[in-house]
Design an enzyme around this catalytic site. Sequence first.
Site, PDB file in Angstrom:
ATOM      1  N   GLU A 243     -46.281  49.120  -1.740  1.00  0.00           N
ATOM      2  CA  GLU A 243     -45.525  47.751  -2.943  1.00  0.00           C
ATOM      3  C   GLU A 243     -46.996  47.492  -3.161  1.00  0.00           C
ATOM      4  O   GLU A 243     -46.934  46.199  -3.163  1.00  0.00           O
ATOM      5  CB  GLU A 243     -45.258  47.542  -1.390  1.00  0.00           C
ATOM      6  CG  GLU A 243     -44.123  47.958  -0.744  1.00  0.00           C
ATOM      7  CD  GLU A 243     -43.015  46.772  -0.082  1.00  0.00           C
ATOM      8  OE1 GLU A 243     -43.445  46.050   0.359  1.00  0.00           O
ATOM      9  OE2 GLU A 243     -41.868  47.171   0.118  1.00  0.00           O
ATOM     10  N   GLU A 436     -38.911  52.561   3.951  1.00  0.00           N
ATOM     11  CA  GLU A 436     -38.944  51.849   4.577  1.00  0.00           C
ATOM     12  C   GLU A 436     -37.126  51.612   4.711  1.00  0.00           C
ATOM     13  O   GLU A 436     -36.662  51.728   2.852  1.00  0.00           O
ATOM     14  CB  GLU A 436     -39.758  50.504   4.356  1.00  0.00           C
ATOM     15  CG  GLU A 436     -40.718  50.517   4.773  1.00  0.00           C
ATOM     16  CD  GLU A 436     -41.993  49.065   4.207  1.00  0.00           C
ATOM     17  OE1 GLU A 436     -41.417  48.167   4.452  1.00  0.00           O
ATOM     18  OE2 GLU A 436     -43.419  49.426   4.153  1.00  0.00           O
TER      19      GLU A 436
HETATM   20  C1  BGP Z   1     -42.616  45.633   3.198  1.00  0.00           C
HETATM   21  C2  BGP Z   1     -43.228  45.587   3.112  1.00  0.00           C
HETATM   22  C3  BGP Z   1     -43.256  45.640   5.231  1.00  0.00           C
HETATM   23  C4  BGP Z   1     -42.293  44.943   6.066  1.00  0.00           C
HETATM   24  C5  BGP Z   1     -41.052  44.164   4.968  1.00  0.00           C
HETATM   25  C6  BGP Z   1     -40.364  43.623   5.857  1.00  0.00           C
HETATM   26  O1  BGP Z   1     -42.066  44.849   1.555  1.00  0.00           O
HETATM   27  O2  BGP Z   1     -43.962  46.657   3.133  1.00  0.00           O
HETATM   28  O3  BGP Z   1     -44.400  45.672   5.689  1.00  0.00           O
HETATM   29  O4  BGP Z   1     -43.005  43.432   5.243  1.00  0.00           O
HETATM   30  O5  BGP Z   1     -41.391  44.406   3.832  1.00  0.00           O
HETATM   31  O6  BGP Z   1     -40.000  42.287   4.842  1.00  0.00           O
HETATM   32  P1  BGP Z   1     -40.731  40.861   4.889  1.00  0.00           P
HETATM   33  O7  BGP Z   1     -41.984  40.887   6.041  1.00  0.00           O
HETATM   34  O8  BGP Z   1     -41.686  40.351   3.854  1.00  0.00           O
HETATM   35  O9  BGP Z   1     -39.545  39.699   5.537  1.00  0.00           O
END
Ligand code: BGP
Length: 545
Positions: A243, A436
């Site tokens: 990302e 993910e």
């Molecule tokens: C993605 C990331 C993860 C995780 C997930 C949840 O963007 O790759 O590492 O964090 O999002 O989102 P957030 O933590 O921003 O709520």
Amino acid sequence: MSKDEPRKFPSRRAMLKGSLAGGVLGASGLAIAATPGPSGAPLPAGATPHPPVPAAPHPAAPGAPHPVAPAQLAHRPATVSPFPRDFAWGVATAAYQVEGAAAEDGRGPSVWDVFSKKPGAVFEGQSGDVACDHYHRYKEDVALMKALGVKSYRFSVSWTRVLPEGTGAVNQKGVDFYNRLLDELGKAGIHPMCTLFHWDFPEALYKRGGWLNRDVADWFADYAAVVADKLGDRVKAWVTQNEPQCYIGQGLRDGTHAPGDKLKDPQYLLAAHNSMRAHGKAVQALRAHTKPDAKVGYVLSTQLTQPASEMPGDVEAARRAVFAVHERHQWNNSWWMDPVLLGAYPEDGVKLYGKDMPSFPAADLTEMKQPIDFIGMNIYKADTWRQGKDGNPEQVPLPPGYPRSGVDWQPISPGCMYWGPRYFHEKYKLPMSITENGLSTRDQLFLDGKVHDPQRTDFMHRYLLELGRGLREGLPITGYYAWSILDNFEWADGYKQRFGLVYVDYQTQKRIPKESFDWYKKVIASNGASLYGGKLLPPTQVTDG
Ligand code: BGP
């Protein structure tokens, strides 16, 4: 959620103007799968019209009905599970979010170690110092994965555990941790997918200019070569970076993630440019230091759209919106994908940024565009678009009270799991892995000692049905990684957000599988058939095709 924004306002993927208002317009509000409807209907109050995107020819006359309604297709029981026999059912984590042991065995500081100590940077001043203590409890965590039945585990390597200064001397004790982890996974029969970089950039290299320094491409490639040499005998699936929109956009432009900088566009674009050069050079390094059977991918925080109906005009409107670069922020796809896969920046973005574009040798684009084997799609949500009366795409607002996860940026919008891979495949023509997908809920231990999380199972069920639709229609999707196996350190939100299939009591580090763990276990054991009421025959027993 970043700290320097009011908490009621979403950051991250919802930064697209209107995206709080936009979303799926199901006929019944909670009918979450996209429902066919009339194209070009007047904008409801509060809708944000999309600025015109260059016109593209419509495949059919606007208003012509699509032959198949998506909801019918996605939920129709079939005789064959759409999930191929070798589908990689998995779970994902990232080093800084789970490992802890931040100062142990020679690990050097990353920008997240420093940022999380800045007052106000992270929710309640929390950090990944201890996190889930996965560094010490990895055996227990692998045992949980084995009990879950996953085929694959996506983890990331902490750059500064292996190279404490980012470059130079290798810290063997850091490498040893990943050796132990990989050996444990091997014993459990779980295939690793290794992400080289998931946001924990070495502090020592940040002090040398970080992503603004052209040398970063070589620093990253050298690190990739070290990891490939050490782990490549057991790792066959690699991801260069996770990302870029987040670690470049949120980290260097918005200042809401580490290192917390607020660069102006010319510098932000230069950092983005160097991140893609670093990706390209790392691909070359991985190819040179692994065997030919290694697969290499690049993971995006996908910014997805879905059409308000399956009328061709709406399908085309959502397609144009998903690849458009029309505002000055990081939340788009093409800026980060086109150079890497097509060897050119998207024209609309170049026009938008004008003289803020970095100047660079043409060879940089060749450097970025290295052949890769798959696109890693992190999929959480989509905004809904349709063809407006003037023929241009316009965003459709969410009705009030529309279902959302525990993070404000995520409306429950399962159609993204079909439309995202479909649009991406039509444009980039590569296999895809859902690297993910998950839901944050405010989980707690109930009086009965269990963690009931029906929202998560319903979320996964809806999203996986849409994924099944894509597979049934022939999209080359190789795996699905639930975010996450464990509740963990959710960046600027600290431990407030819980995405895990396993609840973590951070006082005791006790792991308690949630209800969704058992549910996902059944999905995996049936290779997806349980999603359809368990009525499907396993592929091996199917004789009627
Ligand atoms: C993605 C990331 C993860 C995780 C997930 C949840 O963007 O790759 O590492 O964090 O999002 O989102 P957030 O933590 O921003 O709520």
